[in-house]
Design an enzyme around this catalytic site. Structure first.
Site, PDB file in Angstrom:
ATOM      1  N   CYS A  11      36.190  35.049  46.933  1.00 15.12           N
ATOM      2  CA  CYS A  11      36.246  35.646  48.262  1.00 15.12           C
ATOM      3  C   CYS A  11      37.649  36.102  48.617  1.00 15.12           C
ATOM      4  O   CYS A  11      38.628  35.692  48.011  1.00 15.12           O
ATOM      5  CB  CYS A  11      35.780  34.644  49.312  1.00 15.12           C
ATOM      6  SG  CYS A  11      34.096  34.068  49.042  1.00 15.12           S
ATOM      7  N   GLY A  37      35.597  40.291  46.354  1.00 14.53           N
ATOM      8  CA  GLY A  37      34.210  40.051  46.748  1.00 14.53           C
ATOM      9  C   GLY A  37      33.565  41.325  47.202  1.00 14.53           C
ATOM     10  O   GLY A  37      34.098  42.006  48.086  1.00 14.53           O
ATOM     11  N   ASN A 112      37.816  31.061  51.466  1.00  9.33           N
ATOM     12  CA  ASN A 112      37.888  31.440  50.050  1.00  9.33           C
ATOM     13  C   ASN A 112      38.110  30.151  49.265  1.00  9.33           C
ATOM     14  O   ASN A 112      39.065  29.435  49.507  1.00  9.33           O
ATOM     15  CB  ASN A 112      39.058  32.400  49.823  1.00  9.33           C
ATOM     16  CG  ASN A 112      39.366  32.625  48.336  1.00  9.33           C
ATOM     17  OD1 ASN A 112      40.509  32.837  47.960  1.00  9.33           O
ATOM     18  ND2 ASN A 112      38.373  32.584  47.488  1.00  9.33           N
ATOM     19  N   GLY A 113      37.218  29.871  48.338  1.00  8.49           N
ATOM     20  CA  GLY A 113      37.340  28.652  47.540  1.00  8.49           C
ATOM     21  C   GLY A 113      36.002  27.981  47.404  1.00  8.49           C
ATOM     22  O   GLY A 113      34.954  28.626  47.547  1.00  8.49           O
ATOM     23  N   TYR A 257      43.764  37.607  35.862  1.00 13.58           N
ATOM     24  CA  TYR A 257      42.696  38.569  36.116  1.00 13.58           C
ATOM     25  C   TYR A 257      42.432  38.868  37.594  1.00 13.58           C
ATOM     26  O   TYR A 257      42.240  40.013  37.963  1.00 13.58           O
ATOM     27  CB  TYR A 257      41.385  38.052  35.503  1.00 13.58           C
ATOM     28  CG  TYR A 257      40.162  38.840  35.936  1.00 13.58           C
ATOM     29  CD1 TYR A 257      39.888  40.091  35.385  1.00 13.58           C
ATOM     30  CD2 TYR A 257      39.308  38.355  36.926  1.00 13.58           C
ATOM     31  CE1 TYR A 257      38.779  40.829  35.797  1.00 13.58           C
ATOM     32  CE2 TYR A 257      38.197  39.093  37.338  1.00 13.58           C
ATOM     33  CZ  TYR A 257      37.939  40.322  36.779  1.00 13.58           C
ATOM     34  OH  TYR A 257      36.867  41.047  37.182  1.00 13.58           O
TER      35      TYR A 257
HETATM   36  P1  AMP Z   1      32.215  38.738  29.425  1.00 13.29           P
HETATM   37  O1  AMP Z   1      31.364  39.879  29.024  1.00 13.29           O
HETATM   38  O2  AMP Z   1      31.411  37.693  30.140  1.00 13.29           O
HETATM   39  O3  AMP Z   1      33.011  38.120  28.320  1.00 13.29           O
HETATM   40  O4  AMP Z   1      33.213  39.313  30.498  1.00 13.29           O
HETATM   41  C1  AMP Z   1      34.568  39.293  30.341  1.00 13.29           C
HETATM   42  C2  AMP Z   1      35.190  40.341  31.221  1.00 13.29           C
HETATM   43  O5  AMP Z   1      34.840  40.119  32.588  1.00 13.29           O
HETATM   44  C3  AMP Z   1      36.694  40.286  31.120  1.00 13.29           C
HETATM   45  O6  AMP Z   1      37.102  41.451  30.462  1.00 13.29           O
HETATM   46  C4  AMP Z   1      37.204  40.270  32.524  1.00 13.29           C
HETATM   47  O7  AMP Z   1      37.873  41.468  32.823  1.00 13.29           O
HETATM   48  C5  AMP Z   1      35.996  40.120  33.409  1.00 13.29           C
HETATM   49  N1  AMP Z   1      35.998  38.840  34.129  1.00 13.29           N
HETATM   50  C6  AMP Z   1      36.550  37.684  33.761  1.00 13.29           C
HETATM   51  N2  AMP Z   1      36.333  36.718  34.692  1.00 13.29           N
HETATM   52  C7  AMP Z   1      35.629  37.296  35.680  1.00 13.29           C
HETATM   53  C8  AMP Z   1      35.118  36.851  36.931  1.00 13.29           C
HETATM   54  N3  AMP Z   1      35.276  35.600  37.314  1.00 13.29           N
HETATM   55  N4  AMP Z   1      34.442  37.730  37.702  1.00 13.29           N
HETATM   56  C9  AMP Z   1      34.260  38.991  37.298  1.00 13.29           C
HETATM   57  N5  AMP Z   1      34.719  39.487  36.136  1.00 13.29           N
HETATM   58  C10 AMP Z   1      35.396  38.661  35.322  1.00 13.29           C
END
Ligand code: AMP
Length: 483
Positions: A11, A37, A112-113, A257
């Site tokens: 969030c 979000g 947020n949390g 990220y």
């Molecule tokens: P995956 O296909 O599940 O391995 O997605 C990894 C990708 O999702 C990475 O390249 C990140 O840029 C992105 N990512 C990592 N953590 C999150 C998150 N908590 N929420 C949304 N996107 C994420």
């Protein structure tokens, strides 16, 4: 569908005090925080006498782009919230800010949390007769404040905070004050800024990230400190620190990220941090290659740092379509696969015949990497090497970053060699945890005193993890309130 035993919350929060058109300022701030979000958004304003509220599912621009809606949110004070939740309860009553009428007047709050003892508290509160209106853990705050025997709002808030465990950055609005709170370890960010006031006095802003100050032209004042409550009113900003001193554990994944690259977190520009992480990654995991290609957008600064340090040319070998949301928003695996193809295309002119190093921030399920690698190979890459700007994600986050249950994390079940085979690359390597700390200006991960919360990489959870299994998922009986 709720398919695991962990919360899915990410969030962004924003607050404004004594600024002209506070709701419009909040809408702009929330727009800058949209990456935190995208599922729902809400603003509560206060005109000096009354509260006004508008909430909706979807993006900030879709909900607050209408002059009529904004006219319904008058006043120089406002708080707002962006929500990302992938549980089944996508209903309006789960959209924040929450609002309650207490003996002392109205109280609006955005969070947020994630509260890790929310289920136990909720069960106890329900037995005492508290009637919950939502399935959000944040509602626990509202009931704890309501039943507190203290007389002032601040004492009641402190009483409530002392009963919860978890990660929280809160913004709240009462008839008299704008309030900001960070949990004792400061896991999630919250900052204080200043704007010219509506009446010659100072105007104040609270936000999850500095990018929300930039958009409204506010000046950064400082980070709200871990465990600090800031109370903002026309007399200025007061600080209360009700918890004993503890070593902060800011979320390291915000740097890797989650935060926007133009934000400054805890004094460190996120963009610079990502470039340094990329450079450290190149130092630790060198590879012979012709071109460094980021997985856009999240891998871009790290790939720039990598390319610079490795002296390999940086090229945009993958192009991102910006009109598709984040992969994670798609609810089923099938759509998620489709989403990746919708989102990225290989730039054949850059990739064909080359030894390519792909740089991304993280591998979670591995779906994105698999698809990207396949695409890059189809575009004629001679070799594909993958470098990741975070250590392997082996554990779920329970403090406000959406990660799937542990069983779905690729790195929880596979060695790096197995992951490389599954993803289909010639080589795969991650930055080390010590290298990550070093890139962020820390000497290395000191197990006794780690500077960050890095539980997703180490399993070292600084706050007790959720009490779900004991109490079961709270569910709304009425699930029809969509839209
Ligand atoms: P995956 O296909 O599940 O391995 O997605 C990894 C990708 O999702 C990475 O390249 C990140 O840029 C992105 N990512 C990592 N953590 C999150 C998150 N908590 N929420 C949304 N996107 C994420």
């Amino acid at each position: 569908m709720i398919d695991d035993d962990k919360p899915h919350e990410e969030c962004g929060v924003f607050g404004a005090w004594n600024v002209a058109d506070a709701a419009a300022i909040a809408a702009l701030g929330l727009h800058a925080l949209q990456h935190r979000g995208q599922e729902a958004t809400g603003i509560v304003s206060h005109d000096g006498v009354r509260f006004h509220s508008h909430k909706g599912l979807g993006l900030v621009g879709d909900n607050f782009g209408d002059a009529k809606v904004m006219a319904g949110l008058p006043g120089p004070r406002a708080i707002g919230h962006n929500r990302y939740a992938t549980t089944g309860d996508t209903v309006l009553r789960n959209v924040q800010p929450l609002f309650a009428e207490f003996e002392f007047g109205g109280f609006a709050v955005g969070h947020n949390g994630n509260l890790t003892n929310a289920h136990t508290l909720r069960r106890a509160l329900t037995r005492r007769g508290c009637l919950f209106q939502s399935t959000m853990d944040s509602e626990v705050f509202v009931h704890l404040i309501a039943i507190s025997l203290y007389s002032t709002v601040v004492d009641r808030l402190i009483d409530a905070l002392k009963q919860v465990t978890g990660a929280y950055s809160l913004v709240a609005l009462t008839n008299e004050q704008l309030i900001g709170v960070r949990d004792p370890l400061g896991v999630r960010p919250l900052i204080l800024g200043r704007l010219p006031g509506a009446d010659g006095k100072a105007g104040w802003v609270l936000a999850s990230e500095t990018c929300a100050l930039d958009i409204v032209g506010a000046e950064f004042v400082r980070d709200v400190e871990p465990g600090e409550i800031v109370l903002v009113d026309d007399a200025g900003v007061q600080s209360v620190k009700p918890f004993g001193p503890q070593k902060p554990r800011f979320c390291v994944f915000e740097y890797i990220y989650f935060a926007r690259p133009d934000s400054v977190m805890e004094g460190t520009p996120v963009y610079n941090a990502r470039k340094r992480i990329g450079a450290q990654l190149a130092l630790e995991t060198p590879v012979e290659a012709d071109v460094v290609v980021p997985v856009p957008d999240s891998g871009v600064p790290a790939a720039m740092g990598f390319a610079e340090a490795a002296r390999i040319s940086f090229e945009l070998g993958i192009i991102r379509n910006h009109y598709v949301g984040r992969t994670f928003i798609e609810p089923t695996d099938q759509i998620r696969h489709l989403g990746v193809r919708l989102k990225h295309s290989a730039n054949r002119a850059i990739i064909e015949g080359k030894r390519v190093v792909l740089v991304d921030d993280s591998i979670v399920r591995g779906t994105t990497s698999q698809k990207i690698v396949e695409m890059v190979r189809q575009a004629g890459a001679r070799e594909v090497h993958m470098r990741i700007a975070g250590p392997p994600t082996t554990h779920s986050c329970f403090y406000g970053i959406d990660t799937p249950e542990r069983g779905k994390l690729l790195a929880a079940r596979n060695s790096v060699e197995e992951m490389a085979r599954l993803i289909g690359v010639e080589s795969l390597a991650f930055i080390s945890i010590d290298g990550l700390y070093k890139a962020l200006g820390k000497p290395g991960r000191d197990a006794a005193q780690p500077a960050f919360c890095d539980a997703c990489f180490t399993g070292d959870y600084p706050i007790p993890v959720p009490d779900h299994s004991e109490a079961g998922e709270p569910r709304l009986s009425l699930l029809a309130e969509l839209g």
